[in-house]
Design a protein around this motif. Sequence first.
Motif, short mmCIF file in Angstrom:
data_model
loop_
_atom_site.label_atom_id
_atom_site.label_comp_id
_atom_site.label_asym_id
_atom_site.label_seq_id
_atom_site.Cartn_x
_atom_site.Cartn_y
_atom_site.Cartn_z
N ASP A 158 0.86 -1.18 0.00
CA ASP A 158 0.00 0.00 0.00
C ASP A 158 0.91 1.24 0.00
O ASP A 158 1.47 1.62 1.02
CB ASP A 158 -0.89 -0.03 1.25
N GLN A 159 1.06 1.86 -1.18
CA GLN A 159 2.00 2.98 -1.33
C GLN A 159 1.74 4.10 -0.32
O GLN A 159 2.66 4.72 0.19
CB GLN A 159 1.90 3.57 -2.75
N ALA A 160 0.44 4.28 0.00
CA ALA A 160 0.07 5.38 0.89
C ALA A 160 0.64 5.19 2.28
O ALA A 160 0.87 6.15 3.01
CB ALA A 160 -1.45 5.49 0.96
N SER A 161 0.90 3.95 2.67
CA SER A 161 1.34 3.71 4.05
C SER A 161 2.83 3.39 4.16
O SER A 161 3.31 3.02 5.22
CB SER A 161 0.51 2.59 4.68
N LEU A 162 3.58 3.58 3.06
CA LEU A 162 5.00 3.18 3.07
C LEU A 162 5.80 3.84 4.20
O LEU A 162 6.56 3.18 4.89
CB LEU A 162 5.65 3.53 1.73
N SER A 163 5.62 5.16 4.38
CA SER A 163 6.43 5.83 5.41
C SER A 163 5.95 5.41 6.80
O SER A 163 6.75 5.32 7.73
CB SER A 163 6.38 7.34 5.25
N ALA A 164 4.66 5.12 6.95
CA ALA A 164 4.16 4.67 8.25
C ALA A 164 4.67 3.26 8.57
O ALA A 164 4.93 2.94 9.74
CB ALA A 164 2.64 4.70 8.25
N VAL A 165 4.82 2.42 7.54
CA VAL A 165 5.32 1.06 7.76
C VAL A 165 6.71 1.10 8.40
O VAL A 165 7.04 0.28 9.25
CB VAL A 165 5.38 0.27 6.42
N ALA A 166 7.50 2.10 8.02
CA ALA A 166 8.86 2.21 8.56
C ALA A 166 8.88 2.49 10.05
O ALA A 166 9.92 2.34 10.70
CB ALA A 166 9.62 3.30 7.80
N LYS A 167 7.73 2.90 10.60
CA LYS A 167 7.71 3.29 12.02
C LYS A 167 6.90 2.34 12.90
O LYS A 167 6.64 2.65 14.06
CB LYS A 167 7.10 4.70 12.14
N THR A 168 6.47 1.23 12.38
CA THR A 168 5.63 0.34 13.19
C THR A 168 6.45 -0.35 14.29
O THR A 168 7.67 -0.46 14.19
CB THR A 168 4.98 -0.76 12.31
N ASP A 185 16.22 -6.95 -2.66
CA ASP A 185 15.14 -5.95 -2.63
C ASP A 185 15.21 -5.07 -3.88
O ASP A 185 16.30 -4.78 -4.39
CB ASP A 185 15.33 -5.09 -1.37
N GLY A 186 14.03 -4.66 -4.35
CA GLY A 186 13.98 -3.76 -5.48
C GLY A 186 13.75 -2.33 -5.05
O GLY A 186 14.36 -1.39 -5.58
N SER A 187 12.91 -2.14 -4.04
CA SER A 187 12.57 -0.77 -3.63
C SER A 187 13.39 -0.31 -2.43
O SER A 187 13.53 0.88 -2.18
CB SER A 187 11.08 -0.67 -3.32
N GLY A 188 13.90 -1.23 -1.64
CA GLY A 188 14.79 -0.87 -0.53
C GLY A 188 14.14 -0.85 0.83
O GLY A 188 14.82 -0.96 1.85
N ASN A 189 12.83 -0.72 0.87
CA ASN A 189 12.18 -0.56 2.18
C ASN A 189 12.18 -1.85 3.00
O ASN A 189 12.24 -1.81 4.22
CB ASN A 189 10.76 0.00 2.02
N ARG A 190 12.15 -2.99 2.32
CA ARG A 190 12.16 -4.24 3.08
C ARG A 190 13.51 -4.43 3.76
O ARG A 190 13.58 -4.70 4.97
CB ARG A 190 11.85 -5.44 2.18
N ILE A 191 14.57 -4.26 3.00
CA ILE A 191 15.91 -4.39 3.60
C ILE A 191 16.06 -3.38 4.72
O ILE A 191 16.53 -3.69 5.82
CB ILE A 191 17.00 -4.22 2.52
N SER A 192 15.65 -2.15 4.46
CA SER A 192 15.79 -1.09 5.46
C SER A 192 15.08 -1.47 6.75
O SER A 192 15.63 -1.36 7.85
CB SER A 192 15.20 0.20 4.86
N SER A 193 13.83 -1.93 6.64
CA SER A 193 13.05 -2.23 7.85
C SER A 193 13.58 -3.43 8.61
O SER A 193 13.41 -3.52 9.83
CB SER A 193 11.58 -2.47 7.49
N THR A 194 14.22 -4.37 7.91
CA THR A 194 14.76 -5.52 8.64
C THR A 194 16.06 -5.18 9.35
O THR A 194 16.49 -5.90 10.25
CB THR A 194 14.99 -6.73 7.70
N LEU A 195 16.67 -4.06 8.98
CA LEU A 195 17.94 -3.65 9.59
C LEU A 195 17.77 -2.71 10.77
O LEU A 195 18.57 -2.71 11.70
CB LEU A 195 18.83 -2.94 8.54
#
Length: 195
Positions: free
Chosen positions: A67-77, A97-107
């Motif tokens: 859900d593109q709208a919640s991408l920045s919120a996902v980073a803060k859960t 990762d293609g977009s980077g957010n998955r790797i970022s959030s797991t780190l």
Amino acid sequence: MNLSALRSNLEERGYKTSFFETAQEASRYLNQEIDGVSVGIGGSVTVQEMHLSESLSGHNQVLWHWDQASLSAVAKTDVYISSVNGLAETGEMINIDGSGNRISSTLFGHKKVYFLVGMNKIAPDYEKALHRARNVAAPLNAKRLRRNTPCAEKGDRCYDCKSPQRICKALSVFWEKPDLAGEAEVVLINQKLGF
Ligand code: SF4
């Protein structure tokens, strides 16, 4: 595969581990553990196949990576849930990762990260886990996403393409749990899940 050696190798690297025979049992456990918090979910077929978003949503605030709208919120859960593209029996975990957010959030950034791993993701050593991530998981994901890449046609191997639709932009190797990564648990499930 030697389950107790794998668990011990992961635990030596800083991860809590748990093991379940079925996705249903793992799902029941996760619904007990994760309660009344915010949960971010990475782009994961494993999580989709376990219908975790649906069950966790009943008693948590769940936000999806898709859900593109919640991408920045996902980073803060509080909690983040992902899978891996390859797990070595020696304990190294690999994600592409293609977009980077998955790797970022797991780190970094969450109080707890759960890595859900079906037995099909496990390889005997680091080299084979890397090979699996690049030549099995990524092509199958490119095929699933209908990308215009050489691997997506057959889903057979990586061609190290230069396609504009390439899904492999970054690769993370977890040798150990990073110091600021928060708590992390590898949930091993004795089933084939995801790619
Ligand atoms: S680099 Fe290109 S060919 Fe290789 S798996 Fe990724 S998308 Fe497919």
